[in-house]
Design a protein around this motif. Structure first.
Motif, PDB file in Angstrom:
ATOM      1  N   PRO A   4       0.656  -1.322  -0.181  1.00 29.34           N
ATOM      2  CA  PRO A   4      -0.165  -0.125  -0.562  1.00 29.34           C
ATOM      3  C   PRO A   4       1.582   1.177  -0.216  1.00 29.34           C
ATOM      4  CG  PRO A   4      -0.065  -1.301   1.782  1.00 29.34           C
ATOM      5  CD  PRO A   4       1.181  -2.151   1.356  1.00 29.34           C
ATOM      6  N   LYS A   5       1.947   1.017  -0.095  1.00 30.36           N
ATOM      7  CA  LYS A   5       2.608   2.173   0.125  1.00 30.36           C
ATOM      8  C   LYS A   5       3.406   2.527  -1.187  1.00 30.36           C
ATOM      9  CE  LYS A   5       5.601   0.916   3.256  1.00 30.36           C
ATOM     10  NZ  LYS A   5       4.919  -0.718   4.081  1.00 30.36           N
ATOM     11  N   VAL A   6       3.606   1.673  -2.095  1.00 30.48           N
ATOM     12  CA  VAL A   6       3.211   1.976  -3.556  1.00 30.48           C
ATOM     13  C   VAL A   6       2.759   2.417  -4.064  1.00 30.48           C
ATOM     14  CG1 VAL A   6       4.276   0.767  -5.405  1.00 30.48           C
ATOM     15  CG2 VAL A   6       4.935  -0.483  -3.907  1.00 30.48           C
ATOM     16  N   PHE A   7       3.803   4.043  -4.980  1.00 28.02           N
ATOM     17  CA  PHE A   7       3.665   5.017  -5.876  1.00 28.02           C
ATOM     18  C   PHE A   7       2.357   4.261  -7.203  1.00 28.02           C
ATOM     19  CE2 PHE A   7       3.130   8.673  -9.149  1.00 28.02           C
ATOM     20  CZ  PHE A   7       1.827   8.736  -8.227  1.00 28.02           C
ATOM     21  N   ILE A   8       1.466   4.097  -7.253  1.00 30.18           N
ATOM     22  CA  ILE A   8       1.205   3.938  -8.976  1.00 30.18           C
ATOM     23  C   ILE A   8       0.955   4.915  -9.679  1.00 30.18           C
ATOM     24  CG2 ILE A   8      -1.027   2.505  -9.919  1.00 30.18           C
ATOM     25  CD1 ILE A   8      -2.251   2.106  -7.970  1.00 30.18           C
ATOM     26  N   PRO A   9       2.425   5.010 -10.967  1.00 28.16           N
ATOM     27  CA  PRO A   9       2.579   5.990 -11.482  1.00 28.16           C
ATOM     28  C   PRO A   9       0.984   6.166 -13.088  1.00 28.16           C
ATOM     29  CG  PRO A   9       3.700   4.547 -11.951  1.00 28.16           C
ATOM     30  CD  PRO A   9       3.093   4.183 -11.249  1.00 28.16           C
ATOM     31  N   ARG A 538      20.720   7.174  -6.035  1.00 26.73           N
ATOM     32  CA  ARG A 538      19.970   5.202  -5.634  1.00 26.73           C
ATOM     33  C   ARG A 538      19.602   5.114  -7.156  1.00 26.73           C
ATOM     34  NH1 ARG A 538      17.699   5.605  -0.995  1.00 26.73           N
ATOM     35  NH2 ARG A 538      17.762   7.648  -0.184  1.00 26.73           N
ATOM     36  N   VAL A 539      18.275   6.089  -7.360  1.00 28.63           N
ATOM     37  CA  VAL A 539      17.742   5.822  -8.673  1.00 28.63           C
ATOM     38  C   VAL A 539      18.562   6.461  -9.692  1.00 28.63           C
ATOM     39  CG1 VAL A 539      15.786   6.955 -10.025  1.00 28.63           C
ATOM     40  CG2 VAL A 539      15.934   7.278  -7.263  1.00 28.63           C
ATOM     41  N   GLU A 540      19.524   6.372 -10.279  1.00 24.29           N
ATOM     42  CA  GLU A 540      20.044   6.386 -10.925  1.00 24.29           C
ATOM     43  C   GLU A 540      20.953   4.942 -10.863  1.00 24.29           C
ATOM     44  OE1 GLU A 540      24.730   8.174 -12.667  1.00 24.29           O
ATOM     45  OE2 GLU A 540      23.726   9.595 -11.404  1.00 24.29           O
ATOM     46  N   GLU A 557       6.522   1.162 -17.842  1.00 24.16           N
ATOM     47  CA  GLU A 557       6.976  -0.380 -17.034  1.00 24.16           C
ATOM     48  C   GLU A 557       8.199   0.076 -16.220  1.00 24.16           C
ATOM     49  OE1 GLU A 557       5.764  -4.602 -19.269  1.00 24.16           O
ATOM     50  OE2 GLU A 557       7.770  -3.253 -20.730  1.00 24.16           O
ATOM     51  N   ILE A 558       9.069   0.323 -17.136  1.00 23.10           N
ATOM     52  CA  ILE A 558      11.007   1.472 -15.937  1.00 23.10           C
ATOM     53  C   ILE A 558       9.985   1.908 -14.501  1.00 23.10           C
ATOM     54  CG2 ILE A 558      12.921   2.737 -15.791  1.00 23.10           C
ATOM     55  CD1 ILE A 558      12.732   1.228 -19.094  1.00 23.10           C
ATOM     56  N   ASP A 559       8.859   3.028 -14.914  1.00 24.45           N
ATOM     57  CA  ASP A 559       8.635   3.800 -13.502  1.00 24.45           C
ATOM     58  C   ASP A 559       7.787   3.490 -12.700  1.00 24.45           C
ATOM     59  OD1 ASP A 559       8.190   6.069 -12.489  1.00 24.45           O
ATOM     60  OD2 ASP A 559       6.586   7.225 -13.976  1.00 24.45           O
ATOM     61  N   ARG A 560       7.774   2.333 -13.065  1.00 29.11           N
ATOM     62  CA  ARG A 560       6.632   1.413 -12.176  1.00 29.11           C
ATOM     63  C   ARG A 560       7.610   0.099 -11.547  1.00 29.11           C
ATOM     64  NH1 ARG A 560       0.863  -2.612 -11.685  1.00 29.11           N
ATOM     65  NH2 ARG A 560       0.910  -2.546 -10.036  1.00 29.11           N
ATOM     66  N   ALA A 561       8.569   0.197 -11.965  1.00 26.11           N
ATOM     67  CA  ALA A 561       9.721  -1.074 -11.204  1.00 26.11           C
ATOM     68  C   ALA A 561       9.765  -0.093 -10.621  1.00 26.11           C
ATOM     69  CB  ALA A 561      10.503  -1.943 -12.169  1.00 26.11           C
ATOM     70  N   LEU A 562      10.721   0.924 -10.578  1.00 27.19           N
ATOM     71  CA  LEU A 562      11.096   1.668  -9.714  1.00 27.19           C
ATOM     72  C   LEU A 562       9.962   2.666  -9.294  1.00 27.19           C
ATOM     73  CD1 LEU A 562      13.515   4.129 -12.155  1.00 27.19           C
ATOM     74  CD2 LEU A 562      14.053   2.299 -10.631  1.00 27.19           C
ATOM     75  N   CYS A 563       9.030   2.397  -8.981  1.00 29.69           N
ATOM     76  CA  CYS A 563       8.475   3.060  -7.309  1.00 29.69           C
ATOM     77  C   CYS A 563       8.072   2.291  -6.413  1.00 29.69           C
ATOM     78  CB  CYS A 563       6.870   3.820  -8.222  1.00 29.69           C
ATOM     79  SG  CYS A 563       6.605   5.845  -9.075  1.00 29.69           S
ATOM     80  N   ALA A 564       8.023   0.481  -7.011  1.00 32.60           N
ATOM     81  CA  ALA A 564       8.282  -0.494  -6.195  1.00 32.60           C
ATOM     82  C   ALA A 564       9.064  -0.413  -5.611  1.00 32.60           C
ATOM     83  CB  ALA A 564       8.151  -1.655  -6.922  1.00 32.60           C
TER      84      ALA A 564
END
Length: 737
Positions: A4-9, A538-540, A557-564
């Protein structure tokens, strides 16, 4: 069920429709993704506010049944029109019938176009202007936007005397204004004065144009689909006709009625024509019923006309599996105009109890907390313990976030997760029905601990809204509230206690802050010993690893993976991911891979080349060269003159934090492809900007190669020429070597 803490982009913002500037911005795909991760298709959902037509329609198209309470008649119409959009043929048919309607002996189309007639400065032909530009309180417009029908010229020009005389010929008052008011409130109504004040948002010519059209509605012979299409077209024109359109135009979202300093008066007929493309629908039609009739299990919307509190009395035993909503933001402009528009389209009976918005001019966050709490508390016995609620705050800011979080807590919803993409103004929260445990903690202590935790986790100075969200999440979970106090009073008390928790004495400092507002500048820690490496770094690193491990994925897909990977208040900005992809990636047909030049072997070779080049160049310039990280150029007397940190990434934070020996110049040498990423980090982290201002210099590989190729180079010319290819430059500067 997802974290529930993962942002859905989601993707881009939902399709632009007329009135979008008043609706909660909602990225497409957020709703359907949350539903797919948490509920089986066919489940019953409740949207208690109906603020976003996109939310209900996306959920229904994903195969869910959505009950929506919508007190605003315009909000109901938007849900209706988005669920079952008019066809292009219906829109064209409606416009054709309207154009052919008569005003005395003249067709309506040329009559309305004639209201905006002007002379093309290019060819001298008569043409209907696209818009006129006014200064607030000015008696006439000073500029016009022309798209000439004769010569095709398009541009902005000064108005002439005929333009100003034409505009001045329309005065406030007259039968059209009286008709506009009568459809909202009769002359003896207590709402009449408020309707008159609201109507001031419309220039006199616009009122004349709109009600010349509205007065013809009843005489038109339209099929039901065409009438509905015409109502949609008129609704868009009602909004384009007011004076809330700033010039030059931007993506503004007006909250109060009041003309900007310079505004546009649009050509009503041109706006009717243009809006056909915005309303025409090509998506799947959604089944729409009136509450309490249920849509089929394959998905649909059951729409309730009224407030949630009236709907609750009729809910009966229907079990909702979830509450799903985009929280409404107080908007005096939209709500007041909605009352006008409903009356103009369907008569004052259609406004109903919603007419109360005409009387209120100001809304604050304490008031909004009470309104949200009252509605959520009504759900009480209708939801089983543990029922999830997913809420989206589409115009996130501290006051709005606090009102939502406190209202949900007071209505016995337990906060499970909170995430935010601040730069997009998007906050997402997950609750479950059931009171939070609370505790005997002191509010300022909770605020201090939560703010320090989020700063340590992010590892970089951060915006106040992130600290504020962390603090209110901690208060929602760990503070016992005095339920004898009104929600608005508790909102004000928590705001004061939050200020007490964020002080210099408690360990915080600010870059670029202001004593007048906590929301300015960037917040940081006086003692940063426990802070992690900067989030941007760290994101880089995570992005490069993802490109290596999962080649061929889309940006979404990359955006959602990094948000996780970075959940909650660590959610990376979309702009950081975009710049990172441009820096490291190669894209083909929407699929991203690590660029060949950035594979580890290729970059190791680049680093060896740069170190060898610096060693050779330093010796040519008379220095003794030593070291590796950094490479140092020492003068004959042993003093360090230049230090070079050669890196293949944009991980500049640790490098810039090192101190140079007295009198030495420090340089970071990095690939040109990292320039924009490094520049973005410098702009978002004031510590890095301070280091750069203190004398650090950043040099691209390509520029260093050019300098080394100059056989006439001296130390003085080397230092002078270093800045010829700055980070912000995309093109190589003309050689001055």
């Amino acid at each position: 069920m997802t974290d529930p803490k993962v942002f859905i982009p989601g993707a881009a913002l939902a399709a632009d429709i007329p009135l979008s500037r008043f609706l909660p911005p909602l990225p497409a795909g957020v709703v359907s993704t949350w539903l797919a991760d948490n509920l089986e298709p066919g489940a019953w959902l409740l949207d208690p506010y109906g603020a976003s037509p996109h939310l209900a329609v996306e959920a229904a198209r994903a195969g869910y049944r959505v009950a929506v309470a919508a007190n605003n008649p315009i909000a109901r119409f938007l849900i209706d029109i988005l669920a079952q959009p008019p066809t292009a043929d219906e829109l064209r048919g409606a416009m054709a019938e309207l154009a052919a309607a008569r005003r005395n002996e003249e067709r309506l189309e040329p009559h309305i176009l004639g209201l905006y007639m002007s002379v093309c400065p290019e060819c001298g032909a008569q043409t209907s202007a696209e818009a006129f530009i006014w200064e607030k309180e000015a008696p006439t417009p000073h500029k016009k936007l022309i798209h000439c029908e004769s010569c095709g010229h398009k541009g902005e020009h000064e108005t002439d005397e005929a333009d100003r005389d034409l505009a001045a010929s329309y005065q406030r008052g007259g039968p059209h204004r009286a008709r506009a008011l009568e459809r909202i409130a009769p002359s003896d109504s207590p709402d009449r004065q408020h309707a008159e004040e609201a109507l001031e948002a419309y220039p006199p010519r616009a009122v004349y144009a709109l009600f010349t059209i509205v007065n013809r509605l009843d005489s038109l012979r339209l099929e039901p689909g065409e009438r509905r299409a015409l109502e949609a077209l008129l609704l868009g024109a009602f909004d384009r006709a007011n004076n809330l359109w700033r010039h030059p135009s931007g993506r503004e979202r007006p909250k109060q009625l009041g003309a900007p300093p310079v505004y546009r008066e649009y050509n009503i007929w041109r706006e009717l024509e243009a809006s056909q493309a915005l309303w025409a629908g090509e998506g799947e039609m959604v089944v729409l019923t009136e509450w309490p009739d249920a849509p089929p299990e394959i998905g649909g919307i059951s729409l309730y006309e009224g407030r949630l509190r009236e709907m609750v009395a009729d809910l009966g035993p229907l079990p909702f599996q979830a509450v799903l909503t985009a929280f409404p933001r107080p908007n005096q402009a939209y709500w007041t105009l909605s009352a006008l528009w409903a009356g103009w389209l369907w008569g004052r009976e259609a406004i109903g109890p919603f007419a109360s918005v005409l009387r209120r001019r100001r809304y604050d966050w304490a008031w909004h907390t009470e309104a949200l709490q009252a509605s959520l508390a009504r759900l009480g016995g209708q939801l089983e313990a543990g029922t999830p609620m997913f809420g989206i705050v589409g115009e996130s800011e501290p006051g709005f976030n606090a009102a939502v979080l406190l209202a949900a807590r007071l209505a016995d919803f337990h906060l499970e997760g909170l995430s935010m993409r601040r730069e997009m103004g998007q906050l997402q929260a997950n609750w479950r029905k059931g009171a939070a445990a609370g505790g005997e903690n002191e509010a300022p202590d909770l605020v201090e601990a939560a703010a320090k935790q989020v700063l340590n986790s992010r590892g970089e100075p951060s915006h106040f809204s992130l600290l504020h969200a962390a603090a209110h999440a901690a208060l929602a979970r760990g503070l016992s509230l005095d339920t004898t106090k009104e929600p608005g009073e508790q909102f004000s008390e928590l705001r004061s206690q939050l200020e007490q928790g964020l002080t210099y004495r408690r360990g915080f400092l600010r870059y670029g802050g202001s004593d007048s507002s906590l929301e300015t500048g960037h917040w940081w820690l006086r003692a940063e010993g426990e802070a992690r490496s900067p989030l941007a770094d760290r994101v880089e690193i995570a992005l490069v690893r993802h490109l290596l491990r999962y080649p061929g994925r889309s940006q979404a897909e990359i955006d959602r993976a990094l948000c996780a990977v970075f959940p909650g208040l660590l959610t990376p900005p979309r702009r950081l991911i975009e710049i990172g992809l441009a820096s490291y990636g190669a894209e083909a047909a929407g699929a991203w891979r690590l660029d060949a030049a950035d594979h580890p072997r290729a970059r190791r070779q680049d680093l060896r080349e740069m170190r060898a080049l610096l060693a050779d160049l330093g010796q040519r310039l008379g220095f003794k060269v030593s070291g590796r990280a950094p490479i140092e150029w020492r003068s004959p007397d042993g003093e360090v003159s230049q230090r070079f940190f050669v890196i293949a990434s944009a991980l500049v934070s640790e490098v810039l934090s090192s101190k140079a020996p007295e009198g030495a110049t420090s340089l970071v040498v990095l690939p040109g492809g990292r320039a924009q990423l490094a520049l973005y980090k410098l702009e978002r982290d004031p510590r890095l900007k301070q280091a750069l201002d203190a004398g650090w210099r950043l040099v691209k590989f390509r520029h260093l190669r050019r300098l080394a190729g100059n056989q006439a180079l001296t130390l003085e010319s080397f230092l002078d020429l270093l800045d010829l290819d700055p980070l912000a430059e995309e093109q190589i500067q003309p050689p001055l070597l």
